[in-house]
Write an enzyme that holds these catalytic residues in place. Structure first.
Site, short mmCIF file in Angstrom:
data_model
loop_
_atom_site.label_atom_id
_atom_site.label_comp_id
_atom_site.label_asym_id
_atom_site.label_seq_id
_atom_site.Cartn_x
_atom_site.Cartn_y
_atom_site.Cartn_z
N ASP A 20 82.12 39.94 23.97
CA ASP A 20 83.21 40.33 23.07
C ASP A 20 84.03 41.51 23.61
O ASP A 20 85.08 41.84 23.05
CB ASP A 20 82.64 40.70 21.69
N GLY A 55 82.83 32.76 12.89
CA GLY A 55 81.99 31.80 13.61
C GLY A 55 80.51 32.06 13.34
O GLY A 55 79.71 31.12 13.24
C1 S3P Z 1 77.59 36.61 17.71
C2 S3P Z 1 77.40 36.00 18.92
C3 S3P Z 1 78.46 35.86 19.94
C4 S3P Z 1 79.63 36.79 19.68
C5 S3P Z 1 80.04 36.81 18.25
C6 S3P Z 1 78.88 37.23 17.36
C7 S3P Z 1 76.46 36.68 16.77
O1 S3P Z 1 78.93 34.53 19.91
O2 S3P Z 1 80.73 36.44 20.49
O3 S3P Z 1 81.11 37.72 18.06
O4 S3P Z 1 76.52 37.47 15.81
O5 S3P Z 1 75.49 35.96 16.98
P1 S3P Z 1 78.17 33.36 20.74
O6 S3P Z 1 76.80 33.34 20.26
O7 S3P Z 1 78.86 32.09 20.41
O8 S3P Z 1 78.33 33.74 22.16
#
Ligand code: S3P
Length: 423
Positions: A310, A89
């Protein structure tokens, strides 16, 4: 299998969020970036492969050292192939912000999990910045197509505290006309802000608002990646709940936007000592020592949630072993992670005998339960796989974890480290 104790020292792998950003920012910077402590997990390898497809020279010198020969964002080339982010993501969302500044066409896809995760939270504000984006369900789901151009600065008030959303908009703002700013409901991890500054970009922060002026150039630098506190969390909880344990975890990232797990475990009564803290680097780090402890239930919610989002699966496991009730609330974001983590945590731990119920925005756990072995499944979610592996250490009887290889997304040596500590 009931493990007698976990004892010894480990150095957990590099921080996933910081590793991604080091490759991304190095790719759009002018000059060479050297990265030490890089996480060679599947997600960060996806980021490297996407930027290689955009024409960037990126070399892995060894497992943890990477050299990125950036030539500035203008040197990125239109990719002749689809950019595949795998399970990541962070890769897809931050890349959209970067691609907003490229005058060409790119298509992004990922795996089955990515195909279900909402992208409108980024494509919406980027469209407001005049960037052309398309995708399934009005650009909410992959495959996503982006044609960058001249972005215009906006002020965006985000309904969610998400570093991925904040970072994507700030990265789009790098070349936008005027100022771009993002206001969050609570502070999310600030690795983008810290690292942009290390690359010579001026970022302003006022309360919950972060702003960036368009037209700034990044200069290549050295990035020292500390260990990932989200990976350390599995051993912090394992050390606390497995009798007679004592684990020293070296060089753990201590960025205050990430240390919610330490606050919660301390509230629960865990014995965790911080030794040798280094604060001189862009990202502070320390060695942590955890010992087996008697835990009590707690409440986790509010502004604490983005500081430990997380870690909630492993906190839920800790709560099953604590005296009393633990309530986790204000965490509806869990539903849009690699899996719906409210459902996967509750369903898989229930199979092992936990007394845990799902709520709309979290879960309620009645502690003090003896877990038993079961046939469980990570559902392809790395953090669920690691949480279940720790659960199997305290369960009576055999546990089989299906899809356990998912751990390689963020912690390829996880099972080797767990075995090395077993007495
Ligand atoms: C992350 C932000 C978080 C986290 C993901 C990594 C990042 O997600 O859960 O594992 O590296 O910016 P969200 O920004 O959608 O909360």
């Amino acid at each position: 299998m009931t493990v007698k104790a976990l004892r010894g020292t480990i150095q957990i792998p590099g921080d996933k969020s910081i590793s991604h950003r080091s490759v991304m920012f190095g790719s759009i910077a002018e000059g060479t970036t050297t990265i030490n402590g890089f996480l060679p997990g599947d997600d960060c390898l996806s980021t490297i492969s996407c930027f290689q497809k955009l024409g960037v020279d990126i070399q892995m010198i060894d497992e943890q050292s990477v050299v990125v020969k950036g030539k500035g964002i203008q040197a990125l080339k239109e990719p002749s192939d689809i950019l595949d982010v795998g399970n990541s993501g962070t890769t897809i969302r931050l890349m959209m912000g970067i691609l907003a500044n490229t005058p060409f066409h790119s298509t992004m896809i990922g795996d089955e999990s990515i195909a279900k995760r909402p992208m409108k939270r980024v494509t919406g504000p980027l469209r407001d910045m005049n960037i052309h984006l398309d995708g399934r369900k009005d650009a909410n789901f992959t495959p996503l197509v982006i044609r960058g151009g001249q972005a215009k600065g906006i002020h965006y008030t985000s309904p969610v505290a998400s570093a991925q959303v904040k970072s994507a908009i700030l990265l789009a703002g790098l070349q936008a006309e005027g100022t771009t700013s993002v206001t969050e409901p609570a502070k999310s991890r600030d690795h983008t802000e810290r690292m942009l500054e290390a690359f010579g970009v001026k970022v302003e922060e006022e309360g919950l608002t972060v702003s960036i002026e368009g037209g700034q150039t990044l200069r290549g630098t050295h990035v020292e990646v500390p260990g990932d506190i989200s990976s350390a969390a599995f051993f912090l909880v394992a050390g606390a709940i497995i009798a007679n344990s004592r684990i020293e975890i070296q060089k753990v990232g201590m960025n205050p936007t990430r240390t919610g797990i330490l606050d919660v475990l301390s509230n629960m009564g865990a014995s965790i000592e911080t030794v040798k803290e280094t604060k001189e680097t862009a990202e502070p780090y320390a060695d942590l020592v955890v010992e087996a402890s008697h835990l009590k239930g707690t409440e986790v919610g509010g502004d604490l949630i983005p500081r430990l989002i997380d870690e909630i699966p492993i906190i839920a496991l800790a709560a099953t072993q604590a005296e009393g009730i633990t309530v986790i609330k204000d965490a509806a974001e869990l539903k849009v992670k690699e899996t719906n983590r409210i459902d996967t945590v509750v369903n898989e731990l229930t199979k092992m005998g936990a007394n845990i119920e799902a709520t709309e925005d979290g879960m309620i756990i009645h502690g003090g339960t003896k877990l038993h072995g079961a046939n469980v499944n990570s559902h392809g979610d790395h953090r669920i796989g690691m949480m279940l592996a720790v659960a199997s250490c305290i369960a009576e009887g055999e546990t089989i974890i299906e899809n356990r290889d998912a751990v390689s997304v963020s912690y390829p040596q996880f099972f080797a480290h767990l075995e090395s500590l077993q007495q």
